[in-house]
Design a protein around this motif. Structure first.
Motif, PDB file in Angstrom:
ATOM      1  N   VAL A  73      -2.442  -0.190  14.505  1.00 26.35           N
ATOM      2  CA  VAL A  73      -2.871   0.093  13.136  1.00 26.35           C
ATOM      3  C   VAL A  73      -3.522  -1.131  12.495  1.00 26.35           C
ATOM      4  CG1 VAL A  73      -1.963   0.545  10.812  1.00 26.35           C
ATOM      5  CG2 VAL A  73      -1.196   1.926  12.752  1.00 26.35           C
ATOM      6  N   LYS A  74      -4.628  -0.883  11.845  1.00 27.48           N
ATOM      7  CA  LYS A  74      -5.271  -1.870  10.963  1.00 27.48           C
ATOM      8  C   LYS A  74      -4.849  -1.483   9.549  1.00 27.48           C
ATOM      9  CE  LYS A  74      -7.664  -3.780  14.284  1.00 27.48           C
ATOM     10  NZ  LYS A  74      -6.682  -4.335  15.191  1.00 27.48           N
ATOM     11  N   VAL A  75      -4.393  -2.433   8.761  1.00 27.82           N
ATOM     12  CA  VAL A  75      -3.810  -2.149   7.452  1.00 27.82           C
ATOM     13  C   VAL A  75      -4.822  -1.526   6.488  1.00 27.82           C
ATOM     14  CG1 VAL A  75      -2.725  -3.179   5.417  1.00 27.82           C
ATOM     15  CG2 VAL A  75      -2.021  -3.905   7.710  1.00 27.82           C
ATOM     16  N   ASP A  76      -6.031  -2.074   6.417  1.00 32.64           N
ATOM     17  CA  ASP A  76      -7.018  -1.588   5.451  1.00 32.64           C
ATOM     18  C   ASP A  76      -7.319  -0.110   5.657  1.00 32.64           C
ATOM     19  OD1 ASP A  76      -7.246  -3.980   4.142  1.00 32.64           O
ATOM     20  OD2 ASP A  76      -9.162  -4.547   5.051  1.00 32.64           O
ATOM     21  N   GLY A  77      -7.066   0.691   4.635  1.00 32.43           N
ATOM     22  CA  GLY A  77      -7.390   2.111   4.673  1.00 32.43           C
ATOM     23  C   GLY A  77      -6.380   2.978   5.397  1.00 32.43           C
ATOM     24  N   HIS A  78      -5.375   2.382   6.013  1.00 33.44           N
ATOM     25  CA  HIS A  78      -4.432   3.163   6.821  1.00 33.44           C
ATOM     26  C   HIS A  78      -3.636   4.169   5.981  1.00 33.44           C
ATOM     27  CE1 HIS A  78      -1.788   4.274  10.046  1.00 33.44           C
ATOM     28  NE2 HIS A  78      -0.730   3.761   9.444  1.00 33.44           N
ATOM     29  N   VAL A  79      -3.095   3.717   4.858  1.00 31.42           N
ATOM     30  CA  VAL A  79      -2.286   4.610   4.031  1.00 31.42           C
ATOM     31  C   VAL A  79      -3.126   5.780   3.528  1.00 31.42           C
ATOM     32  CG1 VAL A  79      -1.007   4.770   1.848  1.00 31.42           C
ATOM     33  CG2 VAL A  79      -0.517   2.913   3.448  1.00 31.42           C
ATOM     34  N   GLU A  80      -4.379   5.527   3.179  1.00 35.11           N
ATOM     35  CA  GLU A  80      -5.258   6.610   2.722  1.00 35.11           C
ATOM     36  C   GLU A  80      -5.479   7.634   3.840  1.00 35.11           C
ATOM     37  OE1 GLU A  80      -5.970   3.306   2.222  1.00 35.11           O
ATOM     38  OE2 GLU A  80      -5.504   3.312   0.084  1.00 35.11           O
ATOM     39  N   HIS A  81      -5.638   7.161   5.083  1.00 30.93           N
ATOM     40  CA  HIS A  81      -5.789   8.076   6.215  1.00 30.93           C
ATOM     41  C   HIS A  81      -4.538   8.944   6.389  1.00 30.93           C
ATOM     42  CE1 HIS A  81      -9.075   5.321   7.431  1.00 30.93           C
ATOM     43  NE2 HIS A  81      -9.601   6.425   7.915  1.00 30.93           N
ATOM     44  N   ILE A  82      -3.375   8.337   6.220  1.00 32.16           N
ATOM     45  CA  ILE A  82      -2.119   9.085   6.354  1.00 32.16           C
ATOM     46  C   ILE A  82      -2.038  10.168   5.285  1.00 32.16           C
ATOM     47  CG2 ILE A  82       0.393   8.922   6.133  1.00 32.16           C
ATOM     48  CD1 ILE A  82       0.140   6.073   7.295  1.00 32.16           C
ATOM     49  N   ILE A  83      -2.365   9.814   4.049  1.00 30.56           N
ATOM     50  CA  ILE A  83      -2.310  10.787   2.952  1.00 30.56           C
ATOM     51  C   ILE A  83      -3.276  11.940   3.221  1.00 30.56           C
ATOM     52  CG2 ILE A  83      -2.838  11.121   0.490  1.00 30.56           C
ATOM     53  CD1 ILE A  83      -1.670   8.206   0.108  1.00 30.56           C
ATOM     54  N   GLU A  84      -4.481  11.630   3.663  1.00 33.05           N
ATOM     55  CA  GLU A  84      -5.453  12.685   3.999  1.00 33.05           C
ATOM     56  C   GLU A  84      -4.897  13.589   5.095  1.00 33.05           C
ATOM     57  OE1 GLU A  84      -9.386  11.199   4.979  1.00 33.05           O
ATOM     58  OE2 GLU A  84      -9.303   9.816   3.269  1.00 33.05           O
ATOM     59  N   TYR A  85      -4.300  12.990   6.116  1.00 28.20           N
ATOM     60  CA  TYR A  85      -3.744  13.778   7.205  1.00 28.20           C
ATOM     61  C   TYR A  85      -2.624  14.685   6.688  1.00 28.20           C
ATOM     62  CZ  TYR A  85      -1.568  15.339  11.435  1.00 28.20           C
ATOM     63  OH  TYR A  85      -1.043  16.145  12.403  1.00 28.20           O
ATOM     64  N   LEU A  86      -1.715  14.136   5.872  1.00 32.80           N
ATOM     65  CA  LEU A  86      -0.614  14.928   5.350  1.00 32.80           C
ATOM     66  C   LEU A  86      -1.117  16.104   4.507  1.00 32.80           C
ATOM     67  CD1 LEU A  86       1.819  12.040   4.420  1.00 32.80           C
ATOM     68  CD2 LEU A  86       2.314  13.878   6.052  1.00 32.80           C
ATOM     69  N   ARG A  87      -2.184  15.883   3.775  1.00 38.36           N
ATOM     70  CA  ARG A  87      -2.760  16.973   2.956  1.00 38.36           C
ATOM     71  C   ARG A  87      -3.290  18.090   3.854  1.00 38.36           C
ATOM     72  NH1 ARG A  87      -5.367  12.911  -1.314  1.00 38.36           N
ATOM     73  NH2 ARG A  87      -3.682  13.001  -2.838  1.00 38.36           N
ATOM     74  N   SER A  88      -3.671  17.766   5.072  1.00 36.42           N
ATOM     75  CA  SER A  88      -4.233  18.779   5.979  1.00 36.42           C
ATOM     76  C   SER A  88      -3.148  19.608   6.674  1.00 36.42           C
ATOM     77  CB  SER A  88      -5.127  18.109   7.035  1.00 36.42           C
ATOM     78  OG  SER A  88      -4.336  17.460   8.021  1.00 36.42           O
ATOM     79  N   ASP A 105       0.836  -1.201   0.000  1.00 34.66           N
ATOM     80  CA  ASP A 105       0.000   0.000   0.000  1.00 34.66           C
ATOM     81  C   ASP A 105       0.875   1.257   0.000  1.00 34.66           C
ATOM     82  OD1 ASP A 105      -2.498   1.124  -0.216  1.00 34.66           O
ATOM     83  OD2 ASP A 105      -3.108   0.669   1.844  1.00 34.66           O
ATOM     84  N   PHE A 106       1.933   1.270   0.811  1.00 34.04           N
ATOM     85  CA  PHE A 106       2.870   2.395   0.768  1.00 34.04           C
ATOM     86  C   PHE A 106       3.518   2.482  -0.615  1.00 34.04           C
ATOM     87  CE2 PHE A 106       2.976   2.224   5.525  1.00 34.04           C
ATOM     88  CZ  PHE A 106       2.652   3.552   5.747  1.00 34.04           C
ATOM     89  N   ARG A 107       3.939   1.339  -1.156  1.00 38.80           N
ATOM     90  CA  ARG A 107       4.572   1.305  -2.486  1.00 38.80           C
ATOM     91  C   ARG A 107       3.637   1.880  -3.547  1.00 38.80           C
ATOM     92  NH1 ARG A 107       4.438  -4.451  -4.656  1.00 38.80           N
ATOM     93  NH2 ARG A 107       2.307  -3.746  -5.041  1.00 38.80           N
ATOM     94  N   ASP A 108       2.390   1.442  -3.531  1.00 37.35           N
ATOM     95  CA  ASP A 108       1.440   1.840  -4.566  1.00 37.35           C
ATOM     96  C   ASP A 108       1.053   3.314  -4.484  1.00 37.35           C
ATOM     97  OD1 ASP A 108       1.600  -0.794  -5.351  1.00 37.35           O
ATOM     98  OD2 ASP A 108      -0.383  -1.350  -4.560  1.00 37.35           O
ATOM     99  N   ASN A 109       1.329   3.946  -3.356  1.00 37.27           N
ATOM    100  CA  ASN A 109       0.995   5.356  -3.163  1.00 37.27           C
ATOM    101  C   ASN A 109       2.227   6.252  -3.044  1.00 37.27           C
ATOM    102  OD1 ASN A 109      -2.089   5.696  -2.766  1.00 37.27           O
ATOM    103  ND2 ASN A 109      -1.580   3.810  -1.675  1.00 37.27           N
ATOM    104  N   ILE A 110       3.394   5.732  -3.416  1.00 39.09           N
ATOM    105  CA  ILE A 110       4.638   6.470  -3.176  1.00 39.09           C
ATOM    106  C   ILE A 110       4.659   7.814  -3.898  1.00 39.09           C
ATOM    107  CG2 ILE A 110       6.082   5.466  -5.010  1.00 39.09           C
ATOM    108  CD1 ILE A 110       7.145   6.061  -1.336  1.00 39.09           C
ATOM    109  N   GLU A 111       4.049   7.904  -5.065  1.00 37.74           N
ATOM    110  CA  GLU A 111       4.047   9.182  -5.792  1.00 37.74           C
ATOM    111  C   GLU A 111       3.246  10.240  -5.034  1.00 37.74           C
ATOM    112  OE1 GLU A 111       6.042  10.071  -8.265  1.00 37.74           O
ATOM    113  OE2 GLU A 111       6.867   8.044  -8.084  1.00 37.74           O
ATOM    114  N   LYS A 112       2.155   9.837  -4.398  1.00 41.29           N
ATOM    115  CA  LYS A 112       1.372  10.778  -3.592  1.00 41.29           C
ATOM    116  C   LYS A 112       2.207  11.297  -2.430  1.00 41.29           C
ATOM    117  CE  LYS A 112      -3.034   8.672  -4.754  1.00 41.29           C
ATOM    118  NZ  LYS A 112      -4.114   7.798  -4.306  1.00 41.29           N
TER     119      LYS A 112
END
Length: 157
Positions: A141-156, A54-61
């Motif tokens: 941490v629960k893996v499902d959805g975790h990376v998306e939560h991190i990205i949302e937080y970083l955007r804030s 999940d981190f790998r697949d979102n590395i560009e973000k």
């Protein structure tokens, strides 16, 4: 096992660990970038593999958000190398085989597996800002959805 509580809003504890690139890495090396410091139990296990993918697949973000991803486990550098190669991971994995950084961040917990108690890493993620301040600590941490939560937080930020 040392139950240190890292506190959001304070400086993140600095450290130096050997990375999967055979270089020493310190948090202070990454000043000027946000850091996602994630602790995981073991290379090549199902949950840890999904999390790394999940981190790998979102590395560009993460790159767009001026963020470096660093994974930490107690596995050896050779184990990390195999995990990186097998999963094509584009980020550094750090080897904390003496548990020094796990203790600094308070991620070692008593776990029960097949009825036996042992000490293991509780899946945890820490968001550290460009100045080295701990902005967010995610525990259990629960893996499902975790990376998306991190990205949302970083955007804030």
């Amino acid at each position: 096992m040392n139950n240190i509580e890292v506190i959001e809003g304070q400086m993140a504890p600095d450290f130096s660990l050997m990375g999967s690139d055979n270089k020493s890495h310190s948090l202070s090396d990454y000043r000027g970038s946000n850091i996602v410091l994630y602790f995981y139990p073991k290379d090549n296990t199902p949950g840890c593999t999904l999390e790394a993918q999940d981190f790998r697949d979102n590395i560009e973000k993460f790159k767009e958000l001026n963020t470096v991803v660093l994974g930490v486990s107690r596995d050896s550098l050779s184990s990390h190398e195999k995990f990186i190669t097998k999963q094509c991971l584009p980020f550094i994995l750090l080897s904390d085989d003496n548990e020094e950084v796990c203790n600094l961040y308070g991620v070692l917990k008593e776990k029960t597996l097949y009825g036996k108690k042992h000490i293991g890493i509780e899946r945890s993620t820490f968001i550290i800002d460009t100045e080295g301040v701990l902005r967010r600590a995610y525990r259990k941490v629960k893996v499902d959805g975790h990376v998306e939560h991190i990205i949302e937080y970083l955007r804030s930020l």
